[in-house]
Structures are given as C-alpha cells and as structure tokens.
Design an enzyme around this catalytic site. Structure first.
Site, PDB file in Angstrom:
ATOM      1  N   SER A 185      25.385   3.842   6.221  1.00  0.00           N
ATOM      2  CA  SER A 185      26.070   2.995   5.839  1.00  0.00           C
ATOM      3  C   SER A 185      25.390   1.553   6.116  1.00  0.00           C
ATOM      4  O   SER A 185      24.343   1.297   6.030  1.00  0.00           O
ATOM      5  CB  SER A 185      27.625   3.052   5.856  1.00  0.00           C
ATOM      6  OG  SER A 185      28.254   1.825   5.157  1.00  0.00           O
ATOM      7  N   ASP A 396      27.020   8.276  -3.847  1.00  0.00           N
ATOM      8  CA  ASP A 396      27.349   7.427  -3.116  1.00  0.00           C
ATOM      9  C   ASP A 396      28.109   6.278  -3.826  1.00  0.00           C
ATOM     10  O   ASP A 396      27.381   5.974  -5.034  1.00  0.00           O
ATOM     11  CB  ASP A 396      26.098   6.815  -2.358  1.00  0.00           C
ATOM     12  CG  ASP A 396      26.847   5.869  -1.217  1.00  0.00           C
ATOM     13  OD1 ASP A 396      27.691   5.038  -1.310  1.00  0.00           O
ATOM     14  OD2 ASP A 396      26.022   5.547  -0.315  1.00  0.00           O
ATOM     15  N   HIS A 434      29.564   8.662   0.088  1.00  0.00           N
ATOM     16  CA  HIS A 434      28.815   7.928   0.816  1.00  0.00           C
ATOM     17  C   HIS A 434      29.070   8.361   2.591  1.00  0.00           C
ATOM     18  O   HIS A 434      29.915   8.247   3.087  1.00  0.00           O
ATOM     19  CB  HIS A 434      29.555   6.356   0.863  1.00  0.00           C
ATOM     20  CG  HIS A 434      29.278   5.339   1.821  1.00  0.00           C
ATOM     21  ND1 HIS A 434      28.177   4.923   1.678  1.00  0.00           N
ATOM     22  CD2 HIS A 434      29.919   4.861   2.822  1.00  0.00           C
ATOM     23  CE1 HIS A 434      27.710   3.752   2.562  1.00  0.00           C
ATOM     24  NE2 HIS A 434      28.912   3.897   3.305  1.00  0.00           N
TER      25      HIS A 434
END
Length: 505
Positions: A185, A396, A434
């Site tokens: 991330s 994502d 994600h």
C-alpha cells in the site's frame, strides 16, 4: 516447514554471520548505555522472554504468543530539529539468521507495526519498524511541519535502515549479511522511495500495491467521490454493488479462457455498467441513469483537460465489491487528508472544489518528490545486485492497479528488458483487493520468494497463492510474472494450482 528449512540452511551456510551462541539478557540490556548512534537516542533495550511480549493496546496478541525470545530496542531518531522518529528493532536472542528485515507502514503511518515485526522475528530475522515520524493516523501532523512531512515521505525509512542495521551490528558484533524491506500500500511507495533514493539501504525489496504517486492518485479517488456525490441521485448504495460485480464477472470472466468467478485479464474487459439500467422500478439489481454515469467515472481514468494527458488510471472491472470504502459515505481519508492538510493546508477544505485543471500543478509542486516516487532510474540499486518484487491486486480499490503496470512498462523502456528482468518482477493478482481480500487466491509468501531470488539466484516464475476461507484452503493458483497469466490446462480441478500454467495472453 519449507521456510524453516530454508532459514536453517542459510544459517548453516554462513556461520560467520549466524548467531551460534544465544545472547544473555545482560547483552541486550547493556545496549541502552553502550549503543551510540548519530542523531539517535536509545530509549530502551529490554530482553523479552519467549511468548511474553504484549503489544501496546493489545494488538496482534495471538501472533505474539508464539514469538521466540528477543531483544527489544527502542530508538528516537532526530535527523532535523523538528524530527521525532520512533523506531523499534527486534533482535532474536538465539537463532538469528544473519539478516535484517525492515517493515513498512500503511496509509499515513503513525505507529510501529508490531504484527509485521512478529512475523519477521519468527522467520529468524532481526527486524525494524518505525512510526514514520509522528503519532496518529491522519496527515494533520504535516501542517506547519515540512520536516515531518519529509520524514514521512522518505527520510524515516532511510534513517531506520541505517540505525537499525547499526543496532544489529552492535548487538551481534557483525553487520547483517543481507538487508530486505517489505511493504504494501502506501508503504509500497516507501519501497519505491528506497530503491530510487537510497539504493544502498537494502539488497532486495518487496513493494505491494505501491502507491508511488499518491498525489496524482488523489485526483482519481476524489473523481470517484465527486461522481457518486454529484447529487443524491448519483450515489450508489452498497446494496447495489453485488449486482454490478456480478454483471462485470458475467461479461469478462471468460476472457482468460476459463469461467471461474475471476477476471484474469481486466484490461481486455469492456464492461459497461449501462447494461444494468433499471427498466422498471429502482431496486438493488439495477442502476438509474445517474448511477450509471457515476459508475462509468469510477472505471475511467482522470484526464488533464489542458493537455489531454492521463493523470491516473481508474479502477478495474471486478473491484465493485470494494467501492463502498472509496465512494461510500465519506471521502477516502488518506487522499482527502493529502489534499486538505498537505496541498491546501486547510482542514475545512471541501472535496467538491477539487478541479484537475486548476489544482494539479499546485498539488505536484507541493509534493515536489516528497511523496511521489516515480523515477525509473534504478541502475544504482540494480548494480548492487538489488531485486525489486512488485505485486498488485486487480481488484484494488485504493490504488489503481494499472499504475503498477504502467510503471513497470516505463521501467522496461528506460532500463531495457534484459536489465529490468534481471532485477524486477511484477505480479498482478486476479481477484485480490487492496493488499489482500477479494474473490481470488490472496495468500502468498513473497519473503520466501525474495530469499530464493536474491540468495540463490532463482528468479521467481510462478508463485503459489491460496484462497483461505474459515481456516481452510479452498483454491490455489499460480501468480504469474506480468504480462503472463495463469491459464487452465484443460483438465483437473480448477481449484488446484497444478492444473494451470503461466502463459502469454
């Protein structure tokens, strides 16, 4: 078991670096007085007995119960007059594998990552984590504190690497033979920062869902929110997301040659949410014209109307079940904070006022490379034998997946395919959201893959991934190096990885 064997093999193969004699509690405690590091204060050096560590706030308690004994060293690093970087280094009291593993942070950082430290320690590593220079989960720390923003942007990670490795050497009497960094991330951005800005810090790096251009991506996320909050009619309630997702899967599931509930090639998917237009009364199974327009904006890239240049890609078909977190009841906090605290320096800034033509240049100027890690010059990192392992889920919702593909393609163009292939691999994960979650196999061990690549020269090909539900593996698949995809061989269970092969699309 394979990981444990690999670690033992590495320890035996490099006895000059391995810790053969267990450390004593006194060895650890003495660091509080003996360890001298530049711009750094050792605030604590405490031996922790096996299974006895309690994370502040009670987090990750189950993971801590199986930890081996370790030396916990707390540091405060102040590279500038306004810096206050808290860091922890965990060092095995016995069985150190001779290596150093640094872990990253998510979103705006602001805390030590105890769960990731625990995983690293359990693998035999000396490990380090930082709070990125501030406490808290938002970006309010940056207002009036440019040095703290730099600490968050890249300096805290570099300082942690330097002082962390020095701490390892002070305790064991020898520097780590290899140093790794792993992140996903916003910390995937940290991975790129390290490879680009401080290529000497790490020998190999994992960058998952790398938000390497957070500033430009903010315009994409805010475009989604503006689209779904243009007026009351434009909002797409969570109850409608499953219908959009099913329609996307129905339209594009078979593009990779197999209908398995996953979109393996979303870039070839031409799904239009207009197929769900309500033909009668509104309901959870259909979309109104205003909602269709909003959904199309979520899939669409952001374009600078002045130049026609793409600022950011949109989300991919298959991501719909995650939309509520980015286009639901409130703006995405990470990007909203970037704009109101960093770019506009106004906590009351209103997302409705954001305009690409008016504000893109300002945002990029304020960033100035503090948050954006877009360089494709990785030669200094590659020339040291560095390896960069990138992965990104096609579902994502926080960081557009195509951003990783675009970076990789720019890297191939800049470095040449042969040189880039020797040091960089990209894995796009079908059905993963994600950094995890989603419809597809999303559990895999990138650290073990990185070890094999950097230490044994085994360039990663297919990486085994699992889908786990209620503690049980229900599907396995190979993750393939981009641009290859996992293609069904034509026989056997579609839930078993051995029945798939990585091939060019």
């Amino acid at each position: 078991m394979r990981i444990a064997v690999a670690i033992l093999t590495l320890v035996l193969a490099a006895p000059v670096h391995a810790q053969e004699v267990p450390l004593s509690a006194a060895d650890c405690a003495n660091l509080a007085a003996s360890l001298k590091l530049p711009n750094t204060t050792v605030t604590a050096a405490q031996p922790v007995a096996a299974g006895q560590f309690k994370a502040p706030g009670g987090g990750a308690s189950q993971a801590m119960a199986t930890l081996p004994a370790f030396c916990r060293v707390s540091l405060t690093i102040k590279p500038s007059s306004d810096s206050d970087i808290k860091s922890e280094v965990w060092l095995p009291m016995g069985g150190w594998n001779g290596k150093f593993l640094q872990v990253g942070n998510g979103a705006w950082g602001g805390s030590i990552q105890y769960g990731a430290l625990a995983d690293s320690l359990r693998r035999g590593y000396a490990a380090a984590s930082t709070d990125t220079g501030h406490a808290g989960t938002d970006a309010s720390f940056a207002v009036g504190h440019p040095e703290k923003l730099i600490d968050f942007g890249y300096r805290s990670v570099h300082e942690r690497a330097v002082q962390g490795k020095a701490t390892v050497k002070a305790l064991y009497g020898v520097a780590p033979r290899l140093s790794y960094f792993k992140a996903c991330s916003a910390v995937g951005r940290q991975s790129f920062m390290e490879a680009q800005r401080s290529p000497e810090d790490f020998d190999a790096i994992i960058g998952g869902a790398p938000g390497y251009n957070r500033t430009d991506a903010a315009f994409q996320t805010m475009q989604m929110y503006q689209a779904t909050h243009k007026d009351a009619a434009s909002f797409i309630p969570a109850a409608k997301l499953p219908a959009i997702h099913r329609a996307a899967i129905d339209a594009c599931d078979g593009l990779d040659g197999l209908k398995d509930g996953l979109i393996g090639e979303p870039t070839k998917c031409e799904f239009d949410p207009g197929v769900l237009v309500c033909k009668g009364a509104d309901g959870p199974g259909c979309l109104t014209p205003a909602q269709i327009a909003a959904a199309r904006r979520i899939y669409a890239p952001v374009i600078d109307p002045r130049t026609g240049q793409e600022v950011s890609t949109g989300l991919e078909p298959g991501s719909e079940l995650h939309w509520d977190s980015v286009a639901g009841d409130r703006p995405h906090p990470m990007y909203n904070d970037l704009l109101r605290f960093v770019v506009f320096k106004d906590p009351n800034w209103d997302y409705r006022t954001l305009d690409v033509a008016k504000h893109l240049d300002l945002a990029r100027k304020v960033d100035g490379g503090i948050l954006a890690a877009t360089s494709t010059d990785l030669k200094p990192f590659m020339n040291r034998g560095g390896k960069l392992l990138i992965y990104h889920g096609w579902e994502d919702q926080n960081i557009p997946p195509l951003s990783s593909v675009n970076y990789y393609q720019r890297l191939l163009k800049a470095m040449g395919k042969e040189q880039a292939d020797s040091a960089v691999r990209l894995y796009m994960v079908p059905g993963m959201g994600h950094c995890g979650g989603g419809d597809g196999p999303n559990v895999f061990d990138m650290v073990a893959v990185l070890e094999q690549w950097r230490e044994h020269g085994r360039a990663p090909a297919a990486i085994p991934a699992s889908k786990i539900e209620e503690g049980r593996v229900v599907r396995t698949r190979p993750l393939c190096p981009y641009p290859q995809i996992a293609r069904y061989k034509g026989s056997g269970s579609i839930d078993q990885a051995e029945n798939f092969a990585c091939t060019m699309p």
